[in-house]
Design a protein around this motif. Structure first.
Motif, mmCIF file in Angstrom:
data_model
loop_
_atom_site.group_PDB
_atom_site.id
_atom_site.type_symbol
_atom_site.label_atom_id
_atom_site.label_comp_id
_atom_site.label_asym_id
_atom_site.label_seq_id
_atom_site.Cartn_x
_atom_site.Cartn_y
_atom_site.Cartn_z
ATOM 1 N N LEU A 344 56.938 24.512 -1.836
ATOM 2 C CA LEU A 344 56.717 25.863 -1.347
ATOM 3 C C LEU A 344 56.111 25.857 0.050
ATOM 4 C CD1 LEU A 344 55.408 27.475 -4.647
ATOM 5 C CD2 LEU A 344 57.415 28.244 -3.394
ATOM 6 N N ASP A 345 55.195 24.938 0.280
ATOM 7 C CA ASP A 345 54.580 24.864 1.600
ATOM 8 C C ASP A 345 55.594 24.428 2.650
ATOM 9 O OD1 ASP A 345 52.109 25.264 3.034
ATOM 10 O OD2 ASP A 345 52.035 23.102 3.334
ATOM 11 N N ARG A 346 56.490 23.505 2.275
ATOM 12 C CA ARG A 346 57.551 23.105 3.205
ATOM 13 C C ARG A 346 58.470 24.276 3.543
ATOM 14 N NH1 ARG A 346 58.451 18.769 -0.664
ATOM 15 N NH2 ARG A 346 57.123 16.978 -0.155
ATOM 16 N N GLU A 347 58.593 25.211 2.620
ATOM 17 C CA GLU A 347 59.431 26.383 2.838
ATOM 18 C C GLU A 347 58.652 27.516 3.515
ATOM 19 O OE1 GLU A 347 62.183 27.211 -0.657
ATOM 20 O OE2 GLU A 347 60.903 25.664 -1.515
ATOM 21 N N ASN A 348 57.492 27.166 4.077
ATOM 22 C CA ASN A 348 56.689 28.095 4.893
ATOM 23 C C ASN A 348 56.082 29.242 4.082
ATOM 24 O OD1 ASN A 348 57.220 26.671 7.342
ATOM 25 N ND2 ASN A 348 59.242 27.650 7.431
ATOM 26 N N TYR A 349 55.699 28.954 2.846
ATOM 27 C CA TYR A 349 54.978 29.967 2.065
ATOM 28 C C TYR A 349 53.465 29.854 2.220
ATOM 29 C CZ TYR A 349 59.224 31.728 -0.054
ATOM 30 O OH TYR A 349 60.451 32.319 -0.243
ATOM 31 N N ASN A 350 52.998 28.917 3.020
ATOM 32 C CA ASN A 350 51.584 28.844 3.391
ATOM 33 C C ASN A 350 50.675 28.758 2.167
ATOM 34 O OD1 ASN A 350 49.512 28.671 5.229
ATOM 35 N ND2 ASN A 350 49.467 30.849 5.729
ATOM 36 N N VAL A 351 50.960 27.790 1.319
ATOM 37 C CA VAL A 351 50.212 27.621 0.073
ATOM 38 C C VAL A 351 49.555 26.250 0.069
ATOM 39 C CG1 VAL A 351 52.357 26.893 -1.052
ATOM 40 C CG2 VAL A 351 50.401 27.537 -2.450
ATOM 41 N N SER A 352 48.327 26.181 -0.400
ATOM 42 C CA SER A 352 47.609 24.903 -0.507
ATOM 43 C C SER A 352 47.057 24.760 -1.915
ATOM 44 C CB SER A 352 46.484 24.808 0.527
ATOM 45 O OG SER A 352 45.592 25.893 0.401
ATOM 46 N N ARG A 353 47.094 23.544 -2.402
ATOM 47 C CA ARG A 353 46.590 23.228 -3.744
ATOM 48 C C ARG A 353 45.231 22.561 -3.622
ATOM 49 N NH1 ARG A 353 47.372 18.180 -6.283
ATOM 50 N NH2 ARG A 353 46.896 18.161 -8.525
ATOM 51 N N HIS A 354 44.287 23.013 -4.423
ATOM 52 C CA HIS A 354 42.928 22.467 -4.418
ATOM 53 C C HIS A 354 42.587 21.984 -5.825
ATOM 54 C CE1 HIS A 354 42.511 24.317 -0.457
ATOM 55 N NE2 HIS A 354 43.071 25.379 -0.992
ATOM 56 N N VAL A 355 42.348 20.688 -5.950
ATOM 57 C CA VAL A 355 42.043 20.117 -7.259
ATOM 58 C C VAL A 355 40.685 20.622 -7.721
ATOM 59 C CG1 VAL A 355 41.632 17.982 -8.523
ATOM 60 C CG2 VAL A 355 43.454 18.093 -6.813
ATOM 61 N N TRP A 356 40.657 21.202 -8.905
ATOM 62 C CA TRP A 356 39.436 21.773 -9.486
ATOM 63 C C TRP A 356 39.349 21.277 -10.935
ATOM 64 C CZ3 TRP A 356 35.406 24.157 -7.285
ATOM 65 C CH2 TRP A 356 34.522 24.875 -8.079
ATOM 66 N N PRO A 357 38.734 20.135 -11.168
ATOM 67 C CA PRO A 357 38.778 19.509 -12.500
ATOM 68 C C PRO A 357 37.787 20.076 -13.508
ATOM 69 C CG PRO A 357 37.540 18.127 -11.010
ATOM 70 C CD PRO A 357 38.046 19.279 -10.177
ATOM 71 N N TRP A 358 36.983 21.039 -13.117
ATOM 72 C CA TRP A 358 35.871 21.494 -13.951
ATOM 73 C C TRP A 358 36.350 22.574 -14.920
ATOM 74 C CZ3 TRP A 358 33.254 17.617 -12.706
ATOM 75 C CH2 TRP A 358 33.277 17.114 -11.400
ATOM 76 N N ILE A 359 36.282 22.295 -16.217
ATOM 77 C CA ILE A 359 36.816 23.205 -17.226
ATOM 78 C C ILE A 359 35.839 24.348 -17.496
ATOM 79 C CG2 ILE A 359 38.155 21.348 -18.272
ATOM 80 C CD1 ILE A 359 36.102 21.249 -20.530
ATOM 81 N N LYS A 360 36.400 25.462 -17.996
ATOM 82 C CA LYS A 360 35.610 26.666 -18.326
ATOM 83 C C LYS A 360 34.792 27.121 -17.115
ATOM 84 C CE LYS A 360 35.489 28.151 -21.980
ATOM 85 N NZ LYS A 360 36.358 29.183 -22.600
ATOM 86 N N THR A 361 35.444 27.229 -15.946
ATOM 87 C CA THR A 361 34.726 27.584 -14.715
ATOM 88 C C THR A 361 35.534 28.545 -13.844
ATOM 89 O OG1 THR A 361 35.626 25.664 -13.552
ATOM 90 C CG2 THR A 361 33.460 25.386 -14.592
ATOM 91 N N GLN A 362 36.332 29.426 -14.443
ATOM 92 C CA GLN A 362 37.181 30.287 -13.620
ATOM 93 C C GLN A 362 36.365 31.186 -12.694
ATOM 94 O OE1 GLN A 362 39.723 33.178 -15.615
ATOM 95 N NE2 GLN A 362 41.302 32.882 -14.057
ATOM 96 N N GLU A 363 35.294 31.761 -13.213
ATOM 97 C CA GLU A 363 34.478 32.632 -12.373
ATOM 98 C C GLU A 363 33.879 31.859 -11.195
ATOM 99 O OE1 GLU A 363 34.167 34.049 -16.691
ATOM 100 O OE2 GLU A 363 34.199 32.162 -15.596
ATOM 101 N N ALA A 364 33.349 30.670 -11.463
ATOM 102 C CA ALA A 364 32.789 29.844 -10.389
ATOM 103 C C ALA A 364 33.880 29.397 -9.426
ATOM 104 C CB ALA A 364 32.068 28.636 -10.984
ATOM 105 N N GLY A 365 35.063 29.068 -9.955
ATOM 106 C CA GLY A 365 36.164 28.677 -9.090
ATOM 107 C C GLY A 365 36.578 29.796 -8.149
ATOM 108 N N PHE A 366 36.566 31.044 -8.655
ATOM 109 C CA PHE A 366 36.875 32.179 -7.789
ATOM 110 C C PHE A 366 35.797 32.367 -6.729
ATOM 111 C CE2 PHE A 366 39.917 34.797 -10.705
ATOM 112 C CZ PHE A 366 40.883 33.825 -10.514
ATOM 113 N N SER A 367 34.543 32.126 -7.100
ATOM 114 C CA SER A 367 33.465 32.206 -6.107
ATOM 115 C C SER A 367 33.654 31.143 -5.028
ATOM 116 C CB SER A 367 32.104 32.017 -6.791
ATOM 117 O OG SER A 367 31.852 33.056 -7.719
ATOM 118 N N HIS A 368 34.015 29.947 -5.434
ATOM 119 C CA HIS A 368 34.278 28.857 -4.489
ATOM 120 C C HIS A 368 35.430 29.223 -3.567
ATOM 121 C CE1 HIS A 368 35.480 24.772 -3.155
ATOM 122 N NE2 HIS A 368 34.218 24.446 -3.388
ATOM 123 N N CYS A 369 36.479 29.823 -4.121
ATOM 124 C CA CYS A 369 37.634 30.227 -3.311
ATOM 125 C C CYS A 369 37.258 31.351 -2.342
ATOM 126 C CB CYS A 369 38.779 30.665 -4.205
ATOM 127 S SG CYS A 369 40.340 30.891 -3.337
#
Length: 590
Positions: A344-369
């Motif tokens: 997708l990034d090669r097709e210019n959709y400007n997307v990046s993947r960030h490894v987030w291995p910490w389980i049960k942390t969606q709220e914290a992950g959104f804060s980090h983002c």
């Protein structure tokens, strides 16, 4: 002339010649050494080769060695820096390697020793590595299976076919009590920690917490020599002032990943208890993608687990609506989503993947983002990959949000820009969600969810938000559906004629049953747990076991709603082939 004078003169004459001969011998030896070295280890080679260096000086441990990886002509030591025990695997944080080099799962083995025999002299068990991933600038992640029997969970690593394990300087941490991430946010540091047991959706007293920084040498990484007070605390996020040394230098990168942890004040105890830590301070900033003319108008943050088959449709559709930048937090996927994101990034959709291995942390992950996106984005939507904005036909009453009629390309970006232009105090745009069911299907729809699912529950369930990244409360407090805002800012509820979200929550059973594995949100019970069975976060009447009800295809169907399906087929299908953008193979694919 005396004999002594003659001897002194001879010495003065002989010294230069002796020195010259000695110099020639040394130079010749050095050139010979370089020739032999270049013959065995060519510096111009682009091939990476692992070399295991065995120390003959160690008498205490005969099976431990320092592994060296050839990296562009530079030898880097490999070391297990941290271990974290999860319910279904052991996570190892390794320094000195990169995933795109030799650090692949087919090059490594997980090694386990008997619990009482940590001097490596006894029997060991070996298993395959589950996966290897990049984590940050200095570390990679290696995931190992859990040990069996009486083998220790303090897992080691070795090169496949070798006997000696990597060096390590870590103790085993547990996933539910660990400081796991930290990020610079202007003049403060935001620290993410499990084990504080703070209440959901509530601010906590920050005076009981402090941040502790290890600014010393690497071999003294757990010696926390500098402490600052906590400014805010909520859920799993503690914000502290930066140490003066960091504020003076202004560039955290020069500190090679400063370790930080949280101190907790205990009743009747003078010294604070430090939470075990694997966190290093990072300066997230932007990665060079920011538009030259300023910030992006609209970005999206999401957290995923094994959504490689779904994310392509989701990104392509919302990009058509005007989303300009994507932050994908990958929560331990093993379905090849990293390659999907790269395409997708090669097709210019400007997307990046960030490894987030910490389980049960969606709220914290959104804060980090939110911290990550602030430098790049004006508005950020926080949503899941089964949620799709639908902009129906606009009535004259709600024409201020967008043009009268059907949505045009870029309409969602135009909508948030319009809100910015006529209000400086609105910092959150809330959109109602409609939950769709399997719509009579027994297999995943081949054209995607937007076309395949068209029957939903009648009443909307909750909402999702688009927020101004610079107007969030310093606590970064959120409950997945919305963030808390700074004082002086307010939210806006969008009317259904301006926008709604189609939430394809209850898909065909083969897709839906994956929800039983684990929920990503911190304060939401997993499906298999016997808790809050009547909650809207669950499927009504389903129970706690992943057993398909006989009438599953007909469930959750009260209203037939083909609005988004008709819109997608009319606006996004190729005129010649009839294919939707996500049905076509990725650019460059064979």
């Amino acid at each position: 002339m005396s004999s002594s004078d003659q001897r002194r003169n001879r010495k003065r004459i002989l010294r230069p010649s002796l020195f010259s001969v000695r110099s020639l011998l040394l130079c010749f030896s050095f050139l010979t050494f370089l020739y032999l070295l270049s013959y065995t280890l060519p510096f111009t080679s682009s091939v990476f080769r692992p070399v295991l260096v065995v120390s003959s000086l160690s008498l205490l441990s005969t099976t431990t060695a320092k592994s060296i990886q050839t990296f562009g002509g530079v030898l880097l030591p490999l070391e297990i820096e941290d271990r974290v025990l999860f319910p279904d695997h052991v996570l190892l944080l390794v320094t000195g390697g990169r995933k795109d080099g030799l650090m692949n799962d087919d090059k490594l083995e997980c090694v386990y020793f008997i619990e009482e025999d940590r001097n490596y002299s006894g029997a060991s068990a070996v298993n395959k590595v589950l996966s290897v991933d990049e984590y940050d600038e200095f570390r990679i992640i290696v995931r190992c299976p859990l040990p069996v029997g009486n083998y220790s969970a303090a897992t080691d690593l070795r090169w496949r076919g070798e006997d000696r394990v990597f060096e390590d300087s870590s103790s085993l941490k547990h996933w539910n009590r660990v400081t796991y991430a930290a990020a610079i946010d202007e003049s403060s540091v935001v620290v993410f920690v499990k084990g504080l047991n703070l209440r959901a959706d509530r601010k906590s007293d920050p005076s009981q917490f402090s941040c502790h920084f290890a600014l010393g040498k690497r071999e003294r990484k757990d010696r926390y020599v500098t402490r600052t007070k906590a400014l805010t605390a909520a859920q799993e996020v503690v914000r502290c002032a930066l140490p003066r040394r960091l504020r003076v230098h202004g560039n955290v990168d020069s500190f090679d990943g400063i370790r930080v942890t949280i101190g907790v004040q205990q009743p009747h105890v003078r010294r604070r208890l430090l939470v075990p830590s694997v966190a290093k301070v990072s300066n997230l900033g932007y990665d060079g993608r920011k538009m030259s003319e300023g910030k992006y108008e609209l970005c999206v943050c999401t957290m995923v687990w094994n959504q490689g088959s779904a994310i392509r449709e989701w990104i392509m559709y919302h990009a058509w609506l005007g989303v300009e930048r994507w932050f994908v937090y990958d929560n331990n996927s093993d379905d090849g989503i990293d390659e999907v994101v790269r395409n997708l990034d090669r097709e210019n959709y400007n997307v990046s993947r960030h490894v987030w291995p910490w389980i049960k942390t969606q709220e914290a992950g959104f804060s980090h983002c939110a911290v990550r996106a602030k430098d790049e984005c004006k508005w950020v939507s926080f949503m899941d990959v089964d949620e799709y904005f639908h902009l129906p036909y606009t009535t004259p009453k709600h024409q201020r949000f967008r043009k009268l009629g059907y949505a045009e390309q870029g309409s969602l970006r135009t909508l948030v820009a319009n809100v910015s232009s006529w209000s400086s105090t609105i910092a959150e745009i809330r959109t109602s969600c409609h939950s769709f069911g399997p719509s009579g299907l027994s297999a995943a729809p081949p054209q995607g969810v937007t076309v395949g699912y068209s029957c939903r529950l009648q009443s909307p369930e909750r909402h999702k938000s688009i927020v101004r990244a610079d107007a969030l409360d310093p606590t970064l407090l959120n409950v997945v559906h919305h963030f808390h805002l700074k004082k002086g800012f307010k939210y806006l509820n969008l009317p259904a004629t301006a926008a709604v979200i189609n939430h394809y929550k209850y898909q065909v059973w083969e897709v839906f049953r994956a929800k039983f594995y684990r929920r990503v949100a911190t304060y939401v019970a997993d499906w298999q747990q016997n808790q809050n069975e009547g909650s809207r976060d669950r499927a009504p009447g389903l129970g706690t076991e992943a057993i398909e009800p006989p009438d599953w295809p007909q469930k959750f169907c009260e209203v037939w709603d083909t609005g988004l399906r008709d819109f997608v087929l009319a606006n996004l299908a190729d005129f010649n082939t009839g294919l939707l953008p996500w049905e076509a193979p990725p650019a460059g694919a064979q």
